[in-house]
Design an enzyme around this catalytic site. Structure first.
Site, PDB file in Angstrom:
ATOM      1  N   LYS A  54       0.854  -1.065  -0.136  1.00  0.00           N
ATOM      2  CA  LYS A  54      -0.130   0.120  -0.293  1.00  0.00           C
ATOM      3  C   LYS A  54       0.890   1.166  -0.018  1.00  0.00           C
ATOM      4  O   LYS A  54       0.430   2.198  -0.798  1.00  0.00           O
ATOM      5  CB  LYS A  54      -1.050  -0.057   1.235  1.00  0.00           C
ATOM      6  CG  LYS A  54      -1.921  -1.037   1.116  1.00  0.00           C
ATOM      7  CD  LYS A  54      -2.872  -1.613   2.405  1.00  0.00           C
ATOM      8  CE  LYS A  54      -3.687  -2.634   2.025  1.00  0.00           C
ATOM      9  NZ  LYS A  54      -4.429  -2.887   3.285  1.00  0.00           N
ATOM     10  N   GLN A  98      -4.067  -1.562   9.747  1.00  0.00           N
ATOM     11  CA  GLN A  98      -4.193  -2.799   9.125  1.00  0.00           C
ATOM     12  C   GLN A  98      -4.774  -4.038   9.938  1.00  0.00           C
ATOM     13  O   GLN A  98      -4.580  -4.231  11.144  1.00  0.00           O
ATOM     14  CB  GLN A  98      -2.836  -3.462   8.805  1.00  0.00           C
ATOM     15  CG  GLN A  98      -2.461  -4.887   8.058  1.00  0.00           C
ATOM     16  CD  GLN A  98      -3.229  -4.559   6.596  1.00  0.00           C
ATOM     17  OE1 GLN A  98      -2.941  -3.701   5.864  1.00  0.00           O
ATOM     18  NE2 GLN A  98      -3.912  -5.712   6.305  1.00  0.00           N
ATOM     19  N   ASP A 121     -10.998   3.516   4.447  1.00  0.00           N
ATOM     20  CA  ASP A 121     -11.409   2.065   4.208  1.00  0.00           C
ATOM     21  C   ASP A 121     -12.562   1.480   4.653  1.00  0.00           C
ATOM     22  O   ASP A 121     -12.858   0.484   4.613  1.00  0.00           O
ATOM     23  CB  ASP A 121     -10.139   0.972   4.791  1.00  0.00           C
ATOM     24  CG  ASP A 121     -10.118  -0.343   4.200  1.00  0.00           C
ATOM     25  OD1 ASP A 121     -10.749  -0.437   2.952  1.00  0.00           O
ATOM     26  OD2 ASP A 121      -9.525  -1.174   4.666  1.00  0.00           O
TER      27      ASP A 121
END
Ligand code: NAP
Length: 284
Positions: A54, A98, A121
């Site tokens: 990423k 994450q 996200d």
């Protein structure tokens, strides 16, 4: 039957990134550099790889990437403090925590701490809820990537029967909502579903989000069905038995080179959109 269409995620990702690059250039002219902060807690090698990928994708597109790596002993309070600091930073436009974090951490509490404007996200309740209602700014990246692939290849969604296998908050549930918002008839399957094969056999669209290698079998597939394999298991193996399913399908994503690269492109896209939105709001 016609040859199946192989849905090339790298191609879709390139298309998204090309548009992102143009937006980054526009922002830079205004003196703004979009910035994504990633937080990794602990030493899980797969998570470390995802975070690195990423960060690299950001840098290649001229987006700043701040990588925070916290030790596995980090407490929920310490993680919350890090997230609050990033929320307060003017130069950070997106925050990605994450998943999964070590089990002693309250992951839900940590996700909820991310400011909605930086929730690129779609992990907060608010972000998830807004996307479910159909007006979310940044839906969860993998579900959004699945829709982008279908749109790129102009695969119809409205009126189709979609069967989603998996109901996780980051993938199965939000992709079901996105498909429903696009007027698919959606069946959601999970580990308690009885006669899964029967459900999958009815599907025009199959989304595999199970986390089990080669789980979806060739003889479950209705001829011509569109298969989106979100799975990513050890050894670059998807949740679909690709070799057995490809010939039955009308269209299918491979693993690797399917949903994964589009997910990363979607994350950078959302980060740039967050930077643009902030600039617009500040200019008002
Ligand atoms: P997860 O949180 O473990 O959820 C798995 C889901 O599958 C659960 O809802 C579970 O049901 C269901 N399931 C498990 N066994 C089943 C069975 N035998 N029959 C039917 N359903 C079953 O996983 P996730 O985070 O959603 O990830 C799913 C997959 O996507 C993984 O391979 C992951 O690596 C991959 N992934 C890929 C990306 C990408 O960018 N490509 C991003 C995120 C995740 P219950 O709810 O009943 O337990």
């Amino acid at each position: 039957m016609d040859q199946p269409l192989i849905l090339d995620g790298l191609r879709v990702a390139e298309d998204i990134k090309r548009k992102v690059k143009e937006k980054v250039a526009g922002l830079k002219e205004k003196g703004i550099v979009p910035c994504l902060a990633t937080i990794l807690v602990g030493d899980d090698p797969s998570s470390a790889t995802y975070v690195r990928m990423k960060g690299n994708a950001c840098r290649k597109l001229g987006i700043e990437s701040i990588r925070i790596h916290l030790p596995k002993e980090t407490t929920t309070e310490e993680l919350l403090a890090t997230i609050h600091e990033l929320n307060d930073r003017d130069d950070v436009h997106g925050i990605l925590l994450q998943h999964p974090v070590p089990s002693h951490i309250d992951e839900r509490k940590a996700f909820e701490a991310i400011h909605i404007d930086k929730d690129v996200d779609g992990v907060t309740s608010l972000g998830y809820g807004q996307s479910a209602f159909g007006f979310g700014l940044y839906p969860s990246c993998t579900p959004a990537a699945i829709l982008s692939i279908m749109d790129y290849y102009q695969l119809p969604i409205a009126g189709k029967h979609a069967v989603v296998i998996g109901r996780s908050p980051i993938l199965g549930k939000p992709v079901s909502q996105l498909l429903l918002n696009r007027n698919a008839t959606v069946t959601i399957c999970h580990s308690y579903t009885q006669n899964l094969e029967h459900h999958v056999k009815q599907a025009d669209i199959v989304v595999a989000a199970v986390g089990k290698p080669r789980f979806v079998q060739g003889d479950w597939i209705k001829p011509g069905a569109v298969i989106l394999d979100a799975g990513y298991n050890k050894g670059n193996i998807g949740d679909v038995d690709y070799d057995a399913c490809v010939a039955k399908s009308g269209a299918i994503t491979p693993v690797p080179g399917g949903v994964g690269p589009v997910t990363i492109a979607t994350l950078v896209k959302h980060t740039v959109e967050a930077a643009e939105r902030k600039a617009t709001l500040q200019a008002q």
